[in-house]
Design an enzyme around this catalytic site. Sequence first.
Site, mmCIF file in Angstrom:
data_model
loop_
_atom_site.group_PDB
_atom_site.id
_atom_site.type_symbol
_atom_site.label_atom_id
_atom_site.label_comp_id
_atom_site.label_asym_id
_atom_site.label_seq_id
_atom_site.Cartn_x
_atom_site.Cartn_y
_atom_site.Cartn_z
ATOM 1 N N ARG A 117 0.875 -0.967 -0.048
ATOM 2 C CA ARG A 117 0.221 -0.207 -0.166
ATOM 3 C C ARG A 117 0.752 1.204 -0.223
ATOM 4 N NH1 ARG A 117 -3.348 -2.948 4.008
ATOM 5 N NH2 ARG A 117 -4.704 -3.809 2.976
ATOM 6 N N LYS A 139 3.025 11.234 -11.245
ATOM 7 C CA LYS A 139 2.764 10.797 -12.518
ATOM 8 C C LYS A 139 3.370 8.822 -12.404
ATOM 9 C CE LYS A 139 -0.653 13.243 -15.080
ATOM 10 N NZ LYS A 139 -1.387 13.431 -16.534
ATOM 11 N N GLU A 181 9.290 17.254 -25.091
ATOM 12 C CA GLU A 181 8.995 17.166 -23.677
ATOM 13 C C GLU A 181 9.693 19.172 -23.264
ATOM 14 O OE1 GLU A 181 6.231 16.264 -22.428
ATOM 15 O OE2 GLU A 181 6.750 14.074 -22.850
ATOM 16 N N LYS A 223 7.600 22.550 -14.686
ATOM 17 C CA LYS A 223 7.007 21.211 -14.026
ATOM 18 C C LYS A 223 6.828 21.434 -12.582
ATOM 19 C CE LYS A 223 5.237 16.915 -14.211
ATOM 20 N NZ LYS A 223 5.634 15.481 -15.439
ATOM 21 N N GLU A 233 -4.590 16.569 -11.279
ATOM 22 C CA GLU A 233 -5.472 16.599 -12.768
ATOM 23 C C GLU A 233 -6.744 17.415 -12.116
ATOM 24 O OE1 GLU A 233 -2.892 15.249 -16.128
ATOM 25 O OE2 GLU A 233 -4.520 15.268 -16.833
ATOM 26 N N ARG A 240 -3.222 20.866 -14.592
ATOM 27 C CA ARG A 240 -2.081 20.221 -14.846
ATOM 28 C C ARG A 240 -2.432 19.436 -16.272
ATOM 29 N NH1 ARG A 240 0.737 15.659 -11.618
ATOM 30 N NH2 ARG A 240 2.640 14.892 -12.631
ATOM 31 N N ASN A 244 -0.002 17.917 -21.350
ATOM 32 C CA ASN A 244 -0.479 17.636 -21.842
ATOM 33 C C ASN A 244 -0.670 17.375 -23.312
ATOM 34 O OD1 ASN A 244 0.349 14.517 -20.751
ATOM 35 N ND2 ASN A 244 -1.689 15.908 -19.670
ATOM 36 N N HIS A 247 0.263 14.965 -26.453
ATOM 37 C CA HIS A 247 -0.388 13.896 -25.575
ATOM 38 C C HIS A 247 -1.615 12.709 -26.202
ATOM 39 C CE1 HIS A 247 3.229 15.643 -23.836
ATOM 40 N NE2 HIS A 247 3.132 14.554 -22.921
ATOM 41 N N HIS A 251 -0.261 9.622 -28.080
ATOM 42 C CA HIS A 251 -0.041 8.132 -27.488
ATOM 43 C C HIS A 251 -1.000 7.082 -28.455
ATOM 44 C CE1 HIS A 251 -0.709 10.526 -22.999
ATOM 45 N NE2 HIS A 251 0.618 10.172 -22.728
ATOM 46 N N HIS A 264 7.877 7.915 -27.141
ATOM 47 C CA HIS A 264 6.871 8.708 -26.946
ATOM 48 C C HIS A 264 7.843 10.043 -27.122
ATOM 49 C CE1 HIS A 264 4.566 10.625 -23.988
ATOM 50 N NE2 HIS A 264 5.642 11.404 -23.422
HETATM 51 P P1 NAD Z 1 13.114 5.068 -21.810
HETATM 52 O O1 NAD Z 1 13.109 5.398 -19.993
HETATM 53 O O2 NAD Z 1 12.552 4.009 -22.520
HETATM 54 O O3 NAD Z 1 14.601 5.373 -21.736
HETATM 55 C C1 NAD Z 1 15.116 5.435 -23.323
HETATM 56 C C2 NAD Z 1 16.336 4.393 -23.411
HETATM 57 O O4 NAD Z 1 17.283 5.155 -23.282
HETATM 58 C C3 NAD Z 1 16.020 3.395 -23.402
HETATM 59 O O5 NAD Z 1 16.638 2.886 -24.368
HETATM 60 C C4 NAD Z 1 16.802 3.508 -21.856
HETATM 61 O O6 NAD Z 1 17.187 2.252 -21.482
HETATM 62 C C5 NAD Z 1 17.857 4.091 -22.354
HETATM 63 N N1 NAD Z 1 18.770 5.114 -21.276
HETATM 64 C C6 NAD Z 1 18.607 5.482 -20.553
HETATM 65 N N2 NAD Z 1 18.932 6.139 -19.765
HETATM 66 C C7 NAD Z 1 20.057 6.469 -20.438
HETATM 67 C C8 NAD Z 1 21.571 7.076 -20.379
HETATM 68 N N3 NAD Z 1 21.949 7.838 -19.650
HETATM 69 N N4 NAD Z 1 22.324 7.031 -21.533
HETATM 70 C C9 NAD Z 1 22.474 5.618 -22.300
HETATM 71 N N5 NAD Z 1 20.812 4.848 -22.275
HETATM 72 C C10 NAD Z 1 20.014 4.992 -21.261
HETATM 73 O O7 NAD Z 1 12.118 6.176 -21.981
HETATM 74 P P2 NAD Z 1 11.798 8.345 -21.593
HETATM 75 O O8 NAD Z 1 12.523 8.961 -23.059
HETATM 76 O O9 NAD Z 1 12.920 8.175 -20.430
HETATM 77 O O10 NAD Z 1 10.923 8.097 -21.040
HETATM 78 C C11 NAD Z 1 9.660 8.271 -21.408
HETATM 79 C C12 NAD Z 1 8.730 7.274 -20.612
HETATM 80 O O11 NAD Z 1 8.114 8.247 -20.258
HETATM 81 C C13 NAD Z 1 7.259 7.014 -21.840
HETATM 82 O O12 NAD Z 1 6.369 5.515 -20.713
HETATM 83 C C14 NAD Z 1 6.056 7.446 -20.806
HETATM 84 O O13 NAD Z 1 4.904 7.544 -21.432
HETATM 85 C C15 NAD Z 1 6.478 8.193 -19.575
HETATM 86 N N6 NAD Z 1 6.445 9.520 -19.908
HETATM 87 C C16 NAD Z 1 6.136 9.825 -18.395
HETATM 88 C C17 NAD Z 1 5.679 10.939 -17.282
HETATM 89 C C18 NAD Z 1 5.150 10.891 -16.085
HETATM 90 O O14 NAD Z 1 5.333 12.151 -15.853
HETATM 91 N N7 NAD Z 1 5.015 10.274 -15.662
HETATM 92 C C19 NAD Z 1 6.176 11.951 -18.337
HETATM 93 C C20 NAD Z 1 6.810 12.056 -19.542
HETATM 94 C C21 NAD Z 1 6.967 10.740 -19.710
HETATM 95 N N1 GLY Z 2 3.724 14.530 -18.117
HETATM 96 C C1 GLY Z 2 2.225 14.625 -17.989
HETATM 97 C C2 GLY Z 2 2.054 15.579 -15.955
HETATM 98 O O1 GLY Z 2 2.645 15.294 -15.877
HETATM 99 O O2 GLY Z 2 0.711 15.812 -16.092
#
Ligand code: NAD
Ligand code: GLY
Length: 360
Positions: A117, A139, A181, A223, A233, A240, A244, A247, A251, A264
């Site tokens: 939890r 998130k 972003e 942010k 949100e 918030r 997006n 997005h 998506h 992404h």
């Molecule tokens: P990712 O986590 O897949 O990382 C991108 C690639 O880079 C992967 O292959 C990873 O292994 C590699 N990598 C990571 N750090 C590295 C480094 N320092 N050196 C070399 N390689 C490295 O992708 P991302 O773009 O970081 O994240 C995308 C994800 O984030 C999506 O799933 C998206 O939905 C999510 N997201 C979430 C939020 C949120 O608010 N929670 C906001 C935006 C995006």
């Molecule tokens: N990436 C959108 C949010 O964090 O709300």
Amino acid sequence: MLILNVSLGARSYPIHIGPALLDMPLGSFVGRQVAIVTNDVVAPLYLERLTRPLKQAGILVTEIILPDGESHKNWESLNVIYDRLLAERCDRTTPIIALGGGVVGDLAGFAAATYQRGVPFIQVPTTLLAQVDSSVGGKTGINHPRGKNMVGAFWQPRLVLADTDTLNTLPDRELSAGLAEVIKYGLIRDLPFLEWLEAHMDQLMARDSAALSYAIERSCINKAEVVAGDELETAPQGGRALLNLGHTFGHAIETGMGYGVWLHGEAVAAGILMAVELSRRLGWLAAADVERVQRLLVRAGLPVRGPALGAAQYLDLMGHDKKVIAGRLRLVLLKRLGEAVTWADAPQAEIRAAIEACCE
Ligand code: NAD
Ligand code: GLY
């Protein structure tokens, strides 16, 4: 090193931004045991750096190394995490650290929100995208085959540690994805930052460390302000949801193409252009504004045309987005560059036309 604060009352936390932060002693945030979630690309690069001081301090470290990629942001990976946490007898006080990009952060954060939890959570983002966006704001979640990020929870970290040195190993394509972003913040609420990005895109693409640090700082300030104003949100308008921009279109691209085919950030970039084109069709932006946004995205190495899924499939997939409330699709659009709104009244024909204008 720079320290920013995310102001959320009792759940406030610092964001540390700077070089060599992986060496920062985490002892005060961690008790006798800690679990680190990472993946098989990041682990060989940075896991030992992070665990060494913890182990030296006598802290029991559980390392959970997942397969890399968006296609693994699912229940199977989540169960791997739960299984290891249980096998290693992690309890309700055991923090989970996410070491990696947004995929690892979203997965580990959802595990932290739900294991027993809820347990303490620390984000150590290693992609530009994660340092400017996903590690901040709480998130967390996983994808469903029918929709991106469809299962998840809000769960704030206790600390975000953005070591800018880790960006040195990031592939170019991933750097560009993060810039989508970054550009988003300028478009939705920070015109001076948008102008700064136009003036400094070449330095950012050349990985100039001062430029990258400034972009991360300014993105995190934006942010943190938005999240502090509307953590869950729930604001009826704006709030918030404005984070997006692009997005809902993006998506649809990610889900429609299969997770991981388009990054992404790439899908968000193509989606931003669709949102900007729709804003022009509603009379809010000029054609010159659309061209200006397109130029900046192209300079950031990002796609500005969505894949040819067909407008009908885009609209069907967008109908499943979390931005749909009571059957109405709420889109994030631009009243002008630097000012976004949420809008549920865009005519379907105009949405379709904007998609068609911005697709291969
Ligand atoms: P990712 O986590 O897949 O990382 C991108 C690639 O880079 C992967 O292959 C990873 O292994 C590699 N990598 C990571 N750090 C590295 C480094 N320092 N050196 C070399 N390689 C490295 O992708 P991302 O773009 O970081 O994240 C995308 C994800 O984030 C999506 O799933 C998206 O939905 C999510 N997201 C979430 C939020 C949120 O608010 N929670 C906001 C935006 C995006
Ligand atoms: N990436 C959108 C949010 O964090 O709300």
